[in-house]
Design a protein around this motif. Structure first.
Motif, PDB file in Angstrom:
ATOM      1  N   GLU A  64     -29.052 -16.272  33.767  1.00 62.74           N
ATOM      2  CA  GLU A  64     -29.688 -16.009  32.462  1.00 62.74           C
ATOM      3  C   GLU A  64     -29.674 -17.131  31.789  1.00 62.74           C
ATOM      4  OE1 GLU A  64     -30.978 -13.890  30.601  1.00 62.74           O
ATOM      5  OE2 GLU A  64     -30.484 -12.117  32.089  1.00 62.74           O
ATOM      6  N   VAL A  65     -30.542 -17.355  30.909  1.00 61.15           N
ATOM      7  CA  VAL A  65     -30.812 -18.831  30.357  1.00 61.15           C
ATOM      8  C   VAL A  65     -30.512 -18.291  28.682  1.00 61.15           C
ATOM      9  CG1 VAL A  65     -32.585 -20.391  29.652  1.00 61.15           C
ATOM     10  CG2 VAL A  65     -32.759 -19.233  31.788  1.00 61.15           C
ATOM     11  N   ILE A  66     -29.802 -19.319  28.185  1.00 63.30           N
ATOM     12  CA  ILE A  66     -29.416 -19.350  26.546  1.00 63.30           C
ATOM     13  C   ILE A  66     -29.769 -20.798  26.257  1.00 63.30           C
ATOM     14  CG2 ILE A  66     -27.768 -18.822  24.793  1.00 63.30           C
ATOM     15  CD1 ILE A  66     -26.113 -17.418  27.185  1.00 63.30           C
ATOM     16  N   GLY A  67     -30.267 -21.132  25.322  1.00 59.18           N
ATOM     17  CA  GLY A  67     -30.784 -22.256  24.420  1.00 59.18           C
ATOM     18  C   GLY A  67     -29.827 -22.389  23.355  1.00 59.18           C
ATOM     19  N   VAL A  68     -29.473 -23.747  23.242  1.00 58.39           N
ATOM     20  CA  VAL A  68     -28.558 -23.939  21.962  1.00 58.39           C
ATOM     21  C   VAL A  68     -29.117 -25.232  21.195  1.00 58.39           C
ATOM     22  CG1 VAL A  68     -26.182 -24.419  20.862  1.00 58.39           C
ATOM     23  CG2 VAL A  68     -26.500 -23.226  23.111  1.00 58.39           C
ATOM     24  N   LEU A  89     -31.997 -17.988  21.861  1.00 58.28           N
ATOM     25  CA  LEU A  89     -31.487 -19.132  21.514  1.00 58.28           C
ATOM     26  C   LEU A  89     -30.466 -19.339  20.259  1.00 58.28           C
ATOM     27  CD1 LEU A  89     -35.031 -20.754  20.870  1.00 58.28           C
ATOM     28  CD2 LEU A  89     -33.652 -21.196  22.738  1.00 58.28           C
ATOM     29  N   ILE A  90     -29.343 -20.009  20.555  1.00 61.79           N
ATOM     30  CA  ILE A  90     -28.335 -19.863  19.518  1.00 61.79           C
ATOM     31  C   ILE A  90     -28.543 -20.971  18.514  1.00 61.79           C
ATOM     32  CG2 ILE A  90     -25.846 -20.499  19.493  1.00 61.79           C
ATOM     33  CD1 ILE A  90     -25.425 -19.073  22.104  1.00 61.79           C
ATOM     34  N   ALA A  91     -28.213 -20.331  17.231  1.00 58.59           N
ATOM     35  CA  ALA A  91     -28.471 -21.312  15.963  1.00 58.59           C
ATOM     36  C   ALA A  91     -27.237 -21.908  15.802  1.00 58.59           C
ATOM     37  CB  ALA A  91     -29.210 -20.408  14.828  1.00 58.59           C
ATOM     38  N   ASP A  92     -26.941 -23.045  16.173  1.00 61.83           N
ATOM     39  CA  ASP A  92     -25.650 -23.597  16.231  1.00 61.83           C
ATOM     40  C   ASP A  92     -25.550 -24.570  14.742  1.00 61.83           C
ATOM     41  OD1 ASP A  92     -22.768 -24.074  16.684  1.00 61.83           O
ATOM     42  OD2 ASP A  92     -23.440 -25.757  17.890  1.00 61.83           O
ATOM     43  N   LYS A  96     -20.510 -26.024  15.685  1.00 58.82           N
ATOM     44  CA  LYS A  96     -19.354 -25.578  16.322  1.00 58.82           C
ATOM     45  C   LYS A  96     -19.485 -25.663  17.956  1.00 58.82           C
ATOM     46  CE  LYS A  96     -16.073 -21.646  16.185  1.00 58.82           C
ATOM     47  NZ  LYS A  96     -15.361 -21.839  17.795  1.00 58.82           N
ATOM     48  N   LEU A  97     -20.492 -24.942  18.450  1.00 53.39           N
ATOM     49  CA  LEU A  97     -20.517 -25.137  19.907  1.00 53.39           C
ATOM     50  C   LEU A  97     -20.898 -26.473  20.444  1.00 53.39           C
ATOM     51  CD1 LEU A  97     -20.274 -22.960  21.966  1.00 53.39           C
ATOM     52  CD2 LEU A  97     -22.740 -22.674  22.140  1.00 53.39           C
ATOM     53  N   VAL A  98     -21.702 -27.196  19.657  1.00 49.24           N
ATOM     54  CA  VAL A  98     -22.152 -28.549  20.294  1.00 49.24           C
ATOM     55  C   VAL A  98     -20.897 -29.558  20.217  1.00 49.24           C
ATOM     56  CG1 VAL A  98     -24.671 -28.545  19.692  1.00 49.24           C
ATOM     57  CG2 VAL A  98     -23.160 -29.557  17.755  1.00 49.24           C
ATOM     58  N   GLU A  99     -20.314 -29.434  19.322  1.00 49.13           N
ATOM     59  CA  GLU A  99     -18.708 -30.185  19.229  1.00 49.13           C
ATOM     60  C   GLU A  99     -17.745 -29.587  20.297  1.00 49.13           C
ATOM     61  OE1 GLU A  99     -17.820 -30.239  15.190  1.00 49.13           O
ATOM     62  OE2 GLU A  99     -19.269 -31.818  14.634  1.00 49.13           O
ATOM     63  N   GLU A 100     -17.831 -28.393  20.431  1.00 51.49           N
ATOM     64  CA  GLU A 100     -16.845 -27.772  21.433  1.00 51.49           C
ATOM     65  C   GLU A 100     -17.031 -28.501  23.087  1.00 51.49           C
ATOM     66  OE1 GLU A 100     -14.436 -23.753  22.465  1.00 51.49           O
ATOM     67  OE2 GLU A 100     -16.118 -23.862  20.748  1.00 51.49           O
TER      68      GLU A 100
END
Length: 151
Positions: A64-68, A89-92, A96-100
């Motif tokens: 499954e593909v998920i973009g961030v 596509l996740i709107a970060d 939070k997610l990019v830093e995690e």
């Protein structure tokens, strides 16, 4: 910073439709969680289109593909619409997610220093554990799906 062998976070974030995306929604599937710098830029569009053009094959192989990115839901909606993207596509926007995941930091481009997202792809197995990381210097935007499928 998330490394190979680490469990991915239970909550991934909010997608282009304002829906919360959780890891458990993808139980039993492998996830291509790809982080990219910005909607509608040449490299990010090439990468998204590579994944779009190979989406059926990726799904056939259990992915499954998920973009961030840190772009807004509205920006993601336009990006999806313009490029006919079949994945979420996740709107970060709060980063939070990019830093995690450890993919946000200082970048240099044309002598300019700024904060941004490092183009990185995490392959997460059916149990939610990171089994492979494709680093920024390794990613080829135009053939990214092939890199994932090991072609």
């Amino acid at each position: 910073m998330i490394k190979i062998g680490d469990k991915a976070p239970a909550i991934l974030g909010i997608n282009e439709d304002g829906k919360e995306i959780k890891l458990e929604q993808y139980k039993g599937k492998k996830i291509v969680l790809y982080f990219y710098p910005k909607d509608s830029t040449p490299g990010c569009t090439a990468q998204a289109c590579s994944l779009r053009d190979n989406y059926d094959e990726l799904r056939k192989q259990g992915y499954e593909v998920i973009g961030v990115s840190i772009d807004s839901e509205k920006s993601h909606q336009r990006f999806i619409e313009r490029n006919n993207l079949p994945f979420t596509l996740i709107a970060d926007t709060d980063k939070k997610l990019v830093e995690e995941f450890g993919v946000y930091g200082e970048k240099k481009n044309f002598g300019r220093t700024y904060m941004g997202t490092f183009r990185t792809t995490f392959i997460i197995n059916e149990e939610g554990v990171v089994e492979r990381i494709i680093e920024p210097k390794e990613i080829k935007t135009k053939t990214h799906a092939d890199q994932i499928l090991n072609k």
